[in-house]
Design a protein around this motif. Structure first.
Motif, PDB file in Angstrom:
ATOM      1  N   GLY A 212    -109.968  40.429  26.921  1.00  0.00           N
ATOM      2  CA  GLY A 212    -110.137  39.275  26.040  1.00  0.00           C
ATOM      3  C   GLY A 212    -109.125  38.163  26.297  1.00  0.00           C
ATOM      4  N   VAL A 213    -108.119  38.434  27.139  1.00  0.00           N
ATOM      5  CA  VAL A 213    -107.124  37.398  27.448  1.00  0.00           C
ATOM      6  C   VAL A 213    -107.015  37.266  28.968  1.00  0.00           C
ATOM      7  CG1 VAL A 213    -104.723  36.666  27.178  1.00  0.00           C
ATOM      8  CG2 VAL A 213    -105.829  37.976  25.353  1.00  0.00           C
ATOM      9  N   ILE A 214    -107.328  36.081  29.463  1.00  0.00           N
ATOM     10  CA  ILE A 214    -107.266  35.845  30.910  1.00  0.00           C
ATOM     11  C   ILE A 214    -106.164  34.830  31.186  1.00  0.00           C
ATOM     12  CG2 ILE A 214    -108.569  35.118  32.960  1.00  0.00           C
ATOM     13  CD1 ILE A 214    -111.151  35.795  31.511  1.00  0.00           C
ATOM     14  N   THR A 215    -105.297  35.167  32.125  1.00  0.00           N
ATOM     15  CA  THR A 215    -104.199  34.253  32.488  1.00  0.00           C
ATOM     16  C   THR A 215    -104.451  33.735  33.895  1.00  0.00           C
ATOM     17  OG1 THR A 215    -102.717  35.577  31.129  1.00  0.00           O
ATOM     18  CG2 THR A 215    -101.677  34.066  32.693  1.00  0.00           C
ATOM     19  N   ILE A 216    -104.390  32.416  34.032  1.00  0.00           N
ATOM     20  CA  ILE A 216    -104.658  31.793  35.327  1.00  0.00           C
ATOM     21  C   ILE A 216    -103.461  30.921  35.692  1.00  0.00           C
ATOM     22  CG2 ILE A 216    -106.278  30.334  36.634  1.00  0.00           C
ATOM     23  CD1 ILE A 216    -107.691  31.223  33.444  1.00  0.00           C
ATOM     24  N   HIS A 217    -102.838  31.228  36.813  1.00  0.00           N
ATOM     25  CA  HIS A 217    -101.742  30.382  37.313  1.00  0.00           C
ATOM     26  C   HIS A 217    -102.356  29.421  38.319  1.00  0.00           C
ATOM     27  CE1 HIS A 217     -99.005  33.223  35.423  1.00  0.00           C
ATOM     28  NE2 HIS A 217     -99.663  34.193  36.027  1.00  0.00           N
ATOM     29  N   GLY A 218    -102.358  28.144  37.983  1.00  0.00           N
ATOM     30  CA  GLY A 218    -103.010  27.165  38.847  1.00  0.00           C
ATOM     31  C   GLY A 218    -102.351  27.076  40.220  1.00  0.00           C
ATOM     32  N   VAL A 219    -103.147  26.800  41.244  1.00  0.00           N
ATOM     33  CA  VAL A 219    -102.631  26.608  42.609  1.00  0.00           C
ATOM     34  C   VAL A 219    -103.114  25.226  43.096  1.00  0.00           C
ATOM     35  CG1 VAL A 219    -102.537  29.077  43.177  1.00  0.00           C
ATOM     36  CG2 VAL A 219    -104.643  27.802  43.637  1.00  0.00           C
ATOM     37  N   PRO A 220    -102.432  24.641  44.102  1.00  0.00           N
ATOM     38  CA  PRO A 220    -102.831  23.281  44.525  1.00  0.00           C
ATOM     39  C   PRO A 220    -104.201  23.238  45.196  1.00  0.00           C
ATOM     40  CG  PRO A 220    -100.640  23.859  45.359  1.00  0.00           C
ATOM     41  CD  PRO A 220    -101.202  25.100  44.756  1.00  0.00           C
ATOM     42  N   ALA A 221    -104.583  24.303  45.911  1.00  0.00           N
ATOM     43  CA  ALA A 221    -105.875  24.277  46.617  1.00  0.00           C
ATOM     44  C   ALA A 221    -106.379  25.698  46.803  1.00  0.00           C
ATOM     45  CB  ALA A 221    -105.711  23.602  47.979  1.00  0.00           C
ATOM     46  N   LEU A 222    -107.689  25.840  46.917  1.00  0.00           N
ATOM     47  CA  LEU A 222    -108.281  27.147  47.227  1.00  0.00           C
ATOM     48  C   LEU A 222    -108.845  27.087  48.641  1.00  0.00           C
ATOM     49  CD1 LEU A 222    -110.127  28.038  43.874  1.00  0.00           C
ATOM     50  CD2 LEU A 222    -107.863  28.777  44.640  1.00  0.00           C
ATOM     51  N   HIS A 223    -108.947  28.272  49.265  1.00  0.00           N
ATOM     52  CA  HIS A 223    -109.460  28.292  50.640  1.00  0.00           C
ATOM     53  C   HIS A 223    -110.816  28.980  50.713  1.00  0.00           C
ATOM     54  CE1 HIS A 223    -108.081  32.430  50.564  1.00  0.00           C
ATOM     55  NE2 HIS A 223    -106.856  32.019  50.241  1.00  0.00           N
ATOM     56  N   GLY A 224    -111.385  29.060  51.892  1.00  0.00           N
ATOM     57  CA  GLY A 224    -112.678  29.711  52.081  1.00  0.00           C
ATOM     58  C   GLY A 224    -112.565  31.214  51.848  1.00  0.00           C
ATOM     59  N   ALA A 225    -113.709  31.873  51.639  1.00  0.00           N
ATOM     60  CA  ALA A 225    -113.700  33.319  51.398  1.00  0.00           C
ATOM     61  C   ALA A 225    -115.098  33.875  51.611  1.00  0.00           C
ATOM     62  CB  ALA A 225    -113.224  33.607  49.979  1.00  0.00           C
ATOM     63  N   GLN A 226    -115.149  35.212  51.611  1.00  0.00           N
ATOM     64  CA  GLN A 226    -116.440  35.905  51.644  1.00  0.00           C
ATOM     65  C   GLN A 226    -116.522  36.751  50.388  1.00  0.00           C
ATOM     66  OE1 GLN A 226    -116.468  38.253  55.213  1.00  0.00           O
ATOM     67  NE2 GLN A 226    -116.993  36.485  56.478  1.00  0.00           N
ATOM     68  N   HIS A 227    -117.718  36.853  49.826  1.00  0.00           N
ATOM     69  CA  HIS A 227    -117.863  37.645  48.605  1.00  0.00           C
ATOM     70  C   HIS A 227    -119.293  38.164  48.517  1.00  0.00           C
ATOM     71  CE1 HIS A 227    -117.017  38.871  44.469  1.00  0.00           C
ATOM     72  NE2 HIS A 227    -118.213  38.395  44.141  1.00  0.00           N
ATOM     73  N   SER A 228    -119.430  39.369  47.965  1.00  0.00           N
ATOM     74  CA  SER A 228    -120.768  39.912  47.746  1.00  0.00           C
ATOM     75  C   SER A 228    -121.015  39.953  46.239  1.00  0.00           C
ATOM     76  CB  SER A 228    -120.850  41.315  48.353  1.00  0.00           C
ATOM     77  OG  SER A 228    -122.156  41.811  48.179  1.00  0.00           O
ATOM     78  N   VAL A 229    -122.123  39.363  45.798  1.00  0.00           N
ATOM     79  CA  VAL A 229    -122.421  39.255  44.364  1.00  0.00           C
ATOM     80  C   VAL A 229    -122.742  40.637  43.797  1.00  0.00           C
ATOM     81  CG1 VAL A 229    -124.032  38.245  42.687  1.00  0.00           C
ATOM     82  CG2 VAL A 229    -123.251  36.892  44.649  1.00  0.00           C
ATOM     83  N   MET A 230    -122.249  40.908  42.590  1.00  0.00           N
ATOM     84  CA  MET A 230    -122.473  42.212  41.938  1.00  0.00           C
ATOM     85  C   MET A 230    -123.969  42.436  41.635  1.00  0.00           C
ATOM     86  SD  MET A 230    -121.399  41.426  37.976  1.00  0.00           S
ATOM     87  CE  MET A 230    -122.202  42.861  37.336  1.00  0.00           C
ATOM     88  N   PRO A 231    -124.369  43.685  41.418  1.00  0.00           N
ATOM     89  CA  PRO A 231    -125.770  43.975  41.073  1.00  0.00           C
ATOM     90  C   PRO A 231    -126.144  43.442  39.689  1.00  0.00           C
ATOM     91  CG  PRO A 231    -124.576  45.978  41.712  1.00  0.00           C
ATOM     92  CD  PRO A 231    -123.550  44.911  41.549  1.00  0.00           C
ATOM     93  N   ASP A 232    -127.414  43.132  39.513  1.00  0.00           N
ATOM     94  CA  ASP A 232    -127.886  42.559  38.247  1.00  0.00           C
ATOM     95  C   ASP A 232    -128.073  43.659  37.204  1.00  0.00           C
ATOM     96  OD1 ASP A 232    -129.516  41.347  36.167  1.00  0.00           O
ATOM     97  OD2 ASP A 232    -129.780  39.689  37.582  1.00  0.00           O
ATOM     98  N   ARG A 233    -127.229  43.648  36.181  1.00  0.00           N
ATOM     99  CA  ARG A 233    -127.300  44.743  35.189  1.00  0.00           C
ATOM    100  C   ARG A 233    -128.508  44.572  34.276  1.00  0.00           C
ATOM    101  NH1 ARG A 233    -124.008  42.987  30.342  1.00  0.00           N
ATOM    102  NH2 ARG A 233    -123.485  40.842  30.877  1.00  0.00           N
ATOM    103  N   ILE A 234    -128.992  43.353  34.101  1.00  0.00           N
ATOM    104  CA  ILE A 234    -130.149  43.159  33.209  1.00  0.00           C
ATOM    105  C   ILE A 234    -131.436  43.563  33.934  1.00  0.00           C
ATOM    106  CG2 ILE A 234    -131.366  41.533  31.729  1.00  0.00           C
ATOM    107  CD1 ILE A 234    -128.399  42.161  30.909  1.00  0.00           C
ATOM    108  N   GLU A 235    -131.525  43.239  35.214  1.00  0.00           N
ATOM    109  CA  GLU A 235    -132.687  43.716  35.986  1.00  0.00           C
ATOM    110  C   GLU A 235    -132.681  45.251  35.986  1.00  0.00           C
ATOM    111  OE1 GLU A 235    -132.592  43.513  40.245  1.00  0.00           O
ATOM    112  OE2 GLU A 235    -134.769  43.429  40.410  1.00  0.00           O
ATOM    113  N   THR A 236    -131.507  45.828  36.214  1.00  0.00           N
ATOM    114  CA  THR A 236    -131.396  47.294  36.226  1.00  0.00           C
ATOM    115  C   THR A 236    -131.895  47.868  34.902  1.00  0.00           C
ATOM    116  OG1 THR A 236    -129.358  47.029  37.524  1.00  0.00           O
ATOM    117  CG2 THR A 236    -129.799  49.227  36.635  1.00  0.00           C
ATOM    118  N   GLY A 237    -131.357  47.336  33.811  1.00  0.00           N
ATOM    119  CA  GLY A 237    -131.728  47.836  32.484  1.00  0.00           C
ATOM    120  C   GLY A 237    -133.220  47.712  32.232  1.00  0.00           C
ATOM    121  N   THR A 238    -133.814  46.640  32.703  1.00  0.00           N
ATOM    122  CA  THR A 238    -135.254  46.416  32.486  1.00  0.00           C
ATOM    123  C   THR A 238    -136.072  47.514  33.190  1.00  0.00           C
ATOM    124  OG1 THR A 238    -134.826  44.043  32.323  1.00  0.00           O
ATOM    125  CG2 THR A 238    -137.120  44.715  32.693  1.00  0.00           C
ATOM    126  N   PHE A 239    -135.709  47.857  34.426  1.00  0.00           N
ATOM    127  CA  PHE A 239    -136.442  48.933  35.135  1.00  0.00           C
ATOM    128  C   PHE A 239    -136.215  50.289  34.455  1.00  0.00           C
ATOM    129  CE2 PHE A 239    -136.717  45.853  38.650  1.00  0.00           C
ATOM    130  CZ  PHE A 239    -138.073  45.960  38.898  1.00  0.00           C
TER     131      PHE A 239
END
Ligand code: UD1
Length: 417
Positions: A212-239
């Motif tokens: 419930g509490v998120i702390t973010i320390h700001g940085v001057p710039a962000l760089h490129g990255a790779q990421h894989s999106v998590m599975p859809d929990r609502i689609e899962t629940g529907t099936f």
């Protein structure tokens, strides 16, 4: 206009591969606005809302490419248009997610005010208040939110209500702010954690996502990255609900069981046999179900996006159950349509009392919003005879190839024009 035609009565059995999560992919796509370097994403679902977001980002100047492995690469090196026009925001409220990142990186953003939508008024006041607390000057002009700030400053923000996209917008904005931001009463949805993981891969400094509490320390710039999106929990629940209702057995693969604890618990309470492994969940049922009470609330409680599907389940379960919706004020539009199929549902305020009936009968019904559409599909799968669901464009916003996946599991379902 397209409709779905379903011949009810088949048991669904087999494996279904779960797609990437719409509600995680949408904010993660907008994270591309935070960096001049490419963001490469895997497991982005093919959905109408995703193409709307890609069109919006393309309009702003993000270069979008798709490779042969279905990965989406977004490059936000230059963003000549710092605006989200009404035409795009009105079809997809999540377009508001471009506000925080654009303002934080370029000092300016102009986003159409989202209007009300079918399930409620859904204001964005908490997004605006949070950005103002970080030093932004915000004016509403000609239906647009016009935000300006030379550089956002870290702030302590206690949010009045738990808002998912509000938390995401502020988390992204704070990543490039000057100093530390604390978001108190933050949303704890798994999609927030997925976005935070992507931002961290881009160089953001974020602690506490998923709490419930998120702390973010700001940085001057962000760089490129790779990421894989998590599975859809609502689609899962529907099936999984489809397996329980049709008296079948479905294994949802490429899923994330720890995001579905409350849903799996309710399915077990209803009498289904629920098992899970690291990345799969299986539900087996003889179709004889007990009605289960449901009360929606922010994660980790029962998700509002599964409320309509459990309403369908209760319609054919034995006994009486109450379904209370606490997140959105008008999320019972499926009740009218379920009644057309023979359901016995009484609504008082935010609570629907569902009395199970021995059987539903096929009829023509109309989809009114995304999850309401899913509930009508589930009802159609068990109704006697033919059910036609009109206005299925709502369904295409959030379920990838749903009729194909259901057909593979043994349903008789087809798209008709
Ligand atoms: C997100 C999900 C949606 C889900 C919802 C609740 C995405 C793209 N969509 O929507 O599928 O149903 O979370 O889990 O992730 N509110 C305010 N002021 C604000 C913001 C919200 O009053 O500034 C209210 C809303 O009207 C609603 C409640 O807060 O009553 C929760 O809404 P919120 O969590 O913001 O929903 P979304 O992020 O739009």
């Amino acid at each position: 206009m397209e409709s779905l035609l379903i011949h009810g009565g088949n048991k669904l059995t087999g494996e279904v591969r779960i797609s990437g999560a719409k509600n995680a992919a949408l904010p993660i796509l907008t994270a591309a606005l935070l960096s001049a370097e490419p963001l490469q994403l895997a497991n982005v679902p093919h959905l109408k809302d995703i193409s709307t977001m890609l069109a919006l980002l393309g309009h702003m100047g993000v270069r979008v490419t798709l490779d042969d492995q279905n990965r989406v690469t977004l490059c936000g090196e230059s963003i000549p248009n710092k605006d989200a026009p009404y035409e795009m925001v009105k079809t997809m409220r999540a377009a508001i997610l471009v506000l925080g990142p654009t303002l934080a990186r370029f000092g300016e953003a102009r986003v159409s005010m989202p209007g009300g939508c079918a399930i409620g008024s859904r204001p964005v006041d908490l997004h605006i208040k949070g950005l103002q607390a970080m030093g932004a000057e915000i004016h509403i002009e000609h239906g647009y939110i016009h935000a300006r700030a030379k550089r956002l400053k870290g702030a302590h923000i206690a949010m009045d209500m738990v808002t998912v996209t509000g938390t995401e917008n502020l988390m992204m904005a704070a990543s490039l702010a000057d100093g530390t931001t604390v978001l108190a009463n933050a949303a704890r949805e798994p999609e927030i954690v997925d976005l935070a993981n992507c931002l961290i891969a881009m160089g953001a400094k974020i602690e506490g996502a998923g709490s419930g509490v998120i702390t973010i320390h700001g940085v001057p710039a962000l760089h490129g990255a790779q990421h894989s999106v998590m599975p859809d929990r609502i689609e899962t629940g529907t099936f999984l609900v489809a397996a329980a209702m049709t008296g079948g057995r479905i294994r949802a693969t490429h899923a994330q069981p720890d995001t579905l604890v409350s849903v799996m618990g309710k399915l077990a309470d209803a009498g289904a046999h629920v098992t899970s492994g690291e990345d799969w969940i299986e539900v087996e049922s003889d179709g004889v179900l007990n009605a289960v009470d449901v009360r929606t609330a922010p994660h980790p409680a029962f998700p509002t996006d599964m409320q309509a599907q459990f309403m369908a389940l209760n319609c054919v379960a034995s006994g009486v159950a109450s379904i209370t919706e606490t997140i959105f004020e008008n999320r019972f539009m499926h009740v009218q349509e379920l009644r057309r199929l023979g359901a016995n549902i009484e609504v008082t305020g935010h609570t629907a009392l569902v009395r199970g009936v021995p059987r539903l009968d096929g009829a023509t019904v109309m989809a009114t919003d995304l999850r309401a559409s899913a509930c009508l599909v589930l009802a159609g799968l068990v109704a006697a005879g033919e059910t036609t669901i009109e206005r299925i464009y709502h369904l295409d916003r959030g379920y990838e190839r749903i009729e194909e996946k259901l057909t593979q599991l043994g349903a008789r379902i087809q798209r008709v024009h």
